[in-house]
Design a protein around this motif. Structure first.
Motif, PDB file in Angstrom:
ATOM      1  N   PRO A 253      37.483  47.867  50.823  1.00  0.00           N
ATOM      2  CA  PRO A 253      36.706  47.606  49.587  1.00  0.00           C
ATOM      3  C   PRO A 253      37.149  46.322  48.876  1.00  0.00           C
ATOM      4  O   PRO A 253      38.345  46.060  48.739  1.00  0.00           O
ATOM      5  CB  PRO A 253      37.010  48.829  48.714  1.00  0.00           C
ATOM      6  CG  PRO A 253      37.538  49.860  49.636  1.00  0.00           C
ATOM      7  CD  PRO A 253      38.169  49.154  50.795  1.00  0.00           C
ATOM      8  N   ILE A 254      36.187  45.530  48.431  1.00  0.00           N
ATOM      9  CA  ILE A 254      36.468  44.315  47.650  1.00  0.00           C
ATOM     10  C   ILE A 254      36.232  44.671  46.185  1.00  0.00           C
ATOM     11  O   ILE A 254      35.122  45.034  45.799  1.00  0.00           O
ATOM     12  CB  ILE A 254      35.512  43.168  48.042  1.00  0.00           C
ATOM     13  CG1 ILE A 254      35.670  42.807  49.520  1.00  0.00           C
ATOM     14  CG2 ILE A 254      35.720  41.951  47.151  1.00  0.00           C
ATOM     15  CD1 ILE A 254      36.975  42.154  49.897  1.00  0.00           C
ATOM     16  N   THR A 255      37.293  44.579  45.393  1.00  0.00           N
ATOM     17  CA  THR A 255      37.163  44.969  43.987  1.00  0.00           C
ATOM     18  C   THR A 255      37.574  43.862  43.024  1.00  0.00           C
ATOM     19  O   THR A 255      37.203  43.887  41.853  1.00  0.00           O
ATOM     20  CB  THR A 255      38.055  46.197  43.686  1.00  0.00           C
ATOM     21  OG1 THR A 255      39.389  45.879  44.110  1.00  0.00           O
ATOM     22  CG2 THR A 255      37.571  47.428  44.433  1.00  0.00           C
ATOM     23  N   ASP A 256      38.359  42.903  43.500  1.00  0.00           N
ATOM     24  CA  ASP A 256      38.920  41.889  42.599  1.00  0.00           C
ATOM     25  C   ASP A 256      39.480  40.729  43.418  1.00  0.00           C
ATOM     26  O   ASP A 256      39.322  40.699  44.643  1.00  0.00           O
ATOM     27  CB  ASP A 256      40.029  42.506  41.730  1.00  0.00           C
ATOM     28  CG  ASP A 256      41.129  43.152  42.574  1.00  0.00           C
ATOM     29  OD1 ASP A 256      41.127  42.963  43.814  1.00  0.00           O
ATOM     30  OD2 ASP A 256      41.990  43.837  42.004  1.00  0.00           O
ATOM     31  N   TYR A 257      40.192  39.803  42.745  1.00  0.00           N
ATOM     32  CA  TYR A 257      40.762  38.644  43.450  1.00  0.00           C
ATOM     33  C   TYR A 257      41.723  39.089  44.558  1.00  0.00           C
ATOM     34  O   TYR A 257      41.700  38.555  45.674  1.00  0.00           O
ATOM     35  CB  TYR A 257      41.488  37.731  42.446  1.00  0.00           C
ATOM     36  CG  TYR A 257      42.452  36.807  43.138  1.00  0.00           C
ATOM     37  CD1 TYR A 257      41.971  35.747  43.907  1.00  0.00           C
ATOM     38  CD2 TYR A 257      43.827  37.025  43.078  1.00  0.00           C
ATOM     39  CE1 TYR A 257      42.837  34.919  44.595  1.00  0.00           C
ATOM     40  CE2 TYR A 257      44.702  36.200  43.752  1.00  0.00           C
ATOM     41  CZ  TYR A 257      44.210  35.160  44.517  1.00  0.00           C
ATOM     42  OH  TYR A 257      45.070  34.344  45.200  1.00  0.00           O
ATOM     43  N   ARG A 258      42.572  40.048  44.243  1.00  0.00           N
ATOM     44  CA  ARG A 258      43.606  40.422  45.214  1.00  0.00           C
ATOM     45  C   ARG A 258      43.003  40.989  46.495  1.00  0.00           C
ATOM     46  O   ARG A 258      43.440  40.683  47.593  1.00  0.00           O
ATOM     47  CB  ARG A 258      44.587  41.422  44.588  1.00  0.00           C
ATOM     48  CG  ARG A 258      45.342  40.784  43.436  1.00  0.00           C
ATOM     49  CD  ARG A 258      46.413  41.666  42.847  1.00  0.00           C
ATOM     50  NE  ARG A 258      46.979  41.008  41.669  1.00  0.00           N
ATOM     51  CZ  ARG A 258      48.078  41.354  41.062  1.00  0.00           C
ATOM     52  NH1 ARG A 258      48.763  42.392  41.497  1.00  0.00           N
ATOM     53  NH2 ARG A 258      48.522  40.689  40.009  1.00  0.00           N
ATOM     54  N   SER A 259      41.979  41.845  46.330  1.00  0.00           N
ATOM     55  CA  SER A 259      41.393  42.458  47.528  1.00  0.00           C
ATOM     56  C   SER A 259      40.495  41.477  48.287  1.00  0.00           C
ATOM     57  O   SER A 259      40.216  41.692  49.462  1.00  0.00           O
ATOM     58  CB  SER A 259      40.615  43.724  47.161  1.00  0.00           C
ATOM     59  OG  SER A 259      39.655  43.437  46.177  1.00  0.00           O
TER      60      SER A 259
END
Ligand SMILES: Cc1ncc(COP(=O)(O)O)c(C=O)c1O
Length: 331
Positions: A253-259
């Protein structure tokens, strides 16, 4: 830059808040934590650290730039409770491209509005890219009520341009008609007649039905590419909103900068180059936008080209571990 200066003049404060990974231009106060490395992510209290986006950012700017985690309302509320009283403003792109192109959540908006009410800072909506999401810009789509908005790119119809907009109270800070402006606004590229003419033509063409059509094409594109990745067992996905999209080489899952931090940078470069071979120009981080000459046939072509570019890149980059390996897809 001018929106940040305006917020400072209006509040008499200097500190600013921004979100980790979000890009807002090359002004020192926002050129912070653009692409920090994992070993520097957190400060001692476990909040996102303020990391200079380039070696030129002065240390005192880092002390005055508060970095917030994307779509983490409880952590943001805690940080804003501590830092809110020294903030001149908070800058937010409702769909930050470099931070994953994941739209802002309703809970985040509530936290930001509540903190503004309590602490009196300004909210700046950076819509340099995301303005195209609706006829009235990006903020109404998400219920965001900004004091100032920054605009660029599409409003210049391909010519260099930048603009700050807002309500009468906030914009009064730039008013030079009653004497000396509180914040002087101008520069080499200001009021360029060619940019104004190109911008007017682009804005005239982008009427409400056209924006709705582009948004539908964007939604069709994201659905078609995501389906193609699943069918071909390619560990990749597309995020975005309206007519904006971004490719990610992972099925996690892509949720933010880190992911969204490129798990396979060489493969991403290969996708960028491969897409060019198929006639598609993406940004280096493999994001893109649907434009007015495109129709549903273009979406089919784009889907085929991008899916193939990703498949080719994975095949040609055997030295990089497939980022989705172990997730049940591809690998
Ligand atoms: C979201 C966003 N904000 C701000 C900027 C900076 O605009 P400028 O270079 O005109 O300051 C950019 C430029 O790419 C951008 O993409």
């Amino acid at each position: 830059m001018f929106a940040v200066k305006g917020a400072r003049a209006l509040t008499g404060r200097s500190a600013f808040a921004k979100f980790e990974g979000a890009y807002h231009g090359s002004y020192d106060w926002v050129e912070v934590s653009l692409a920090p490395d994992p070993d520097a992510w957190d400060d001692q209290s476990g909040n996102p650290a303020s990391i200079g986006g380039s070696e030129s950012v002065p240390k005192h700017v880092l002390d005055d730039t508060i970095v917030l985690p994307w779509n983490d309302p409880s952590r943001c509320a805690a940080i804003l409770a501590k830092e809110g009283s020294r903030l001149a403003g908070l800058i937010i792109d409702p769909v930050p491209s470099r931070a994953g192109m994941v739209p802002v959540s309703r809970e985040m908006i509530d936290v930001i509005h509540t903190a503004r009410e309590k602490h009196g800072f300004l909210i700046i909506s950076d819509e340099v890219i995301s303005f195209r999401l609706s006829y009235a810009g990006a903020h109404p789509l998400f219920g965001l009520r900004p004091d100032l908005i920054t605009l660029g790119k599409i409003i210049g119809g391909g010519m260099p341009i930048g603009a700050v907009a807002g309500g009468a109270h906030a914009m009064a800070v730039f008013d030079h008609t009653q004497g000396k402006a509180r914040v002087a606004l101008g520069g080499t590229f200001s009021a360029n007649p060619l940019a104004m003419a190109a911008g007017l033509a682009a804005m005239t063409a982008l009427d409400e039905p056209t924006i709705a059509r582009l948004n539908q094409l964007g939604s069709d594109l994201r659905a078609a590419i995501n389906l193609a990745f699943i069918e071909r067992r390619i560990p990749a996905q597309v995020t975005g909103s309206g007519s904006l999209f971004r490719l990610h080489l992972t099925s996690k899952p892509i949720t933010d900068y880190r992911s969204c931090r490129a798990p396979a940078p060489k493969t991403l470069q290969a996708v960028h180059a491969g897409a060019l071979d198929y006639g598609v120009l993406l940004t280096p981080n493999c994001s893109g936008a649907i434009s007015t000459p495109m129709d549903s046939a273009s979406i089919d072509q784009l889907t085929a080209a991008l899916t193939q570019a990703v498949a080719d890149a994975f095949t040609r980059q055997p030295w990089e571990k497939w980022p989705g390996a172990g997730s049940g897809q591809g690998g």
